[in-house]
Enzyme design. Structure first.
Site, PDB file in Angstrom:
ATOM      1  CG  HIS A  17      -2.135  -0.911   0.953  1.00 56.74           C
ATOM      2  ND1 HIS A  17      -3.375  -0.447   0.628  1.00 56.74           N
ATOM      3  CD2 HIS A  17      -2.228  -2.262   0.922  1.00 56.74           C
ATOM      4  CE1 HIS A  17      -4.201  -1.465   0.416  1.00 56.74           C
ATOM      5  NE2 HIS A  17      -3.520  -2.582   0.601  1.00 56.74           N
TER       6      HIS A  17
ATOM      7  CG  ASP B 231      -4.567   2.691   1.340  1.00 56.24           C
ATOM      8  OD1 ASP B 231      -5.638   2.046   1.222  1.00 56.24           O
ATOM      9  OD2 ASP B 231      -3.478   2.246   0.975  1.00 56.24           O
TER      10      ASP B 231
END
Ligand code: UDP
Length: 456
Positions: free
Chosen positions: A24, A114
């Protein structure tokens, strides 16, 4: 160029909140570099500490700031507890951080976060700041979660295949595995489905893919939401080369054996090596690890295999010694450098989205061996849509046998399909570069996004 300089003078500041796993952090850092190159002042907010330095990009500024996740040093939690604690702690520390930033010389205008942290949008809006989720996974996965969240279908499926708009029919093992939602996957199912819980309130939606890769899907989502498809988020020197010295993501949780890997690859013939890696999280069962080991040996190809330190006890005894003429096992490698190396002929991958996109961008055909999460859906697209690889078959015991591994490797390296796979891989490599190069779809999207942030 003038627009970029003007933007830089305006001091427009944008915050980007990462989620603390390798897969990520990598794409978000890379996306931030691109944003900064458009003249914006970008602050990456991380809960993992990595060197907090001011990076002077060509046109803007990129800083990394660390906020607390509330965990004690070395504390490990299971997925359920982690997800809950992380949300509570980071909501609080993020709020404190934003508050402080608002009274700084460059108060932030937008928070990009995110997409696994949709609650960050609520935090930003409390301070009157707009928020935009960044999806690190492709549209073909996000859209499945979207439909599940909207209640379009349930798992188990009622029909043998699931038909969703602009998607190929999906069988149950093509669906992102967390949707099964049993046992410990329940909290992970909520995590991925919640990405869409407040999507209507987001200012924009960003995604690490590129238009031509998911043409129909991009059009479908764009007809409903203000989206920006901005990938591939891969260091510029592997694509358009417009960002000087941008050769790696700049942050790794693992120590890599760079020299060992590259020297070894240099000593092998062109396209003769199978590169094998299952990313930063997946852990194979011991039996599966053994099948893989013997499958590699049976293929008779050279292989470079990343076995993370924690996993190394699952290797068959003496395996590395027995196969040292053909193989090298390392605990972590510079994956981009490896994939770009001329000796690599195929990538045996768990199909994590970064790995998939890196292979597509560097023109390396794949043997797809998905484990969980989005990897199953990515594998479906690798084999049937982008046609750049073959997918292993899992037997009734849930194992991929050494025989099947051998067959799949041979197919990609030298089989009937090999040439077509290579041709398709080259095609996607060209299109990936085009997307981020000057005037390409992702470049235009990032430019437009930067312009919108300034006017916001
Ligand atoms: N990676 C690396 N060296 C390795 C294995 C992986 O640098 O030996 C990087 C890889 O380039 C990718 C990331 O780690 O950017 C893994 O992300 P991915 O989404 O493929 O998988 P995950 O680790 O999230 O399952």
């Amino acid at each position: 160029m003038e627009k970029i300089e003007q933007r830089a003078r305006s001091g427009t500041h944008i915050l980007c909140l990462t989620y603390p796993t390798q897969g990520h952090i990598n794409p978000l850092i890379q996306f931030c570099k691109r944003l900064a190159s458009k003249g914006l002042r970008v602050t990456i907010i991380s809960t993992k500490s990595f060197p907090s330095k001011l990076i002077q990009t060509q046109n803007g500024f990129l800083t990394v700031e660390h906020i607390s996740d509330g965990f004690k040093d070395g504390e490990t939690l299971n997925a359920d507890s982690f997800i809950i604690r992380y949300k509570v702690s980071v909501s609080k520390s993020l709020a404190e951080f934003i508050e402080k930033q608002l009274s700084s010389e460059f108060p932030p205008k937008v928070l990009i976060y995110d997409s696994l942290a949709p609650w960050a949008l609520d935090v930003a809006r409390r301070f009157g700041i707009d928020g935009a989720p960044f999806f690190t996974q492709p549209w073909c996965v996000n859209v499945v979660y979207y439909h599940f969240c909207k209640g379009t279908f349930k798992v188990p499926l009622e029909e043998p295949t699931l038909k969703l708009p602009s998607m190929p029919p999906l069988r149950v093992n093509d669906l992102p595995s967390f949707l099964e939602g049993n046992g410990s996957f329940l909290s992970l199912r909520d995590l991925v489905v919640d990405q869409f819980s407040n999507i209507e309130e987001a200012k924009w939606i960003l995604c690490n893919s590129f238009d031509k890769l998911e043409d129909e899907l991009v059009k479908w989502v764009a007809s409903k939401y203000p989206i920006f498809t901005t990938g591939p988020t891969i260091p510029s020197m592997y694509l358009d080369k417009r960002m000087e010295n941008d050769k790696d993501y700049g942050m790794s949780f693992f120590n890599q054996n760079t020299d060992t890997c590259i020297t070894w690859l240099d000593s092998r013939e062109t396209s003769s090596v199978v590169y094998v890696s299952f990313g930063s999280i997946a852990a194979l069962e011991k039996e599966q690890m053994e099948e893989l080991a013997w499958g590699l040996k049976r293929s008779n190809c050279n292989f470079l295999w990343v076995v993370r330190e924690k996993e190394s006890g699952k290797l068959p005894e003496n395996f590395s010694d027995e196969t040292s003429a053909k193989g090298l096992v390392v605990s972590w490698c510079p994956q981009l450098e490896v994939l770009a190396h001329k000796s690599v002929g195929c990538f045996m991958t768990h199909c994590g989205w970064n790995s998939t996109l890196e292979a597509l961008s560097l023109g390396v055909p794949m043997v797809a061996m998905p484990q969980f999460s989005d990897q199953t859906t990515n594998a479906k697209f690798i084999e049937d849509v982008w046609k750049v690889g073959v997918r292993v078959r899992v037997n009734e015991k849930g194992i991929v046998t050494r025989e099947d591994i051998e067959v799949c490797i041979r197919e990609v390296m030298e089989g009937e399909k090999s040439e077509e796979l290579r041709k398709n891989s080259e095609k996607w490599k060209k299109l990936a570069k085009e997307a981020v190069d000057e005037g390409g779809s992702s470049d235009r999207n990032i430019e437009e996004l930067a312009a919108k942030v300034v006017c916001n």
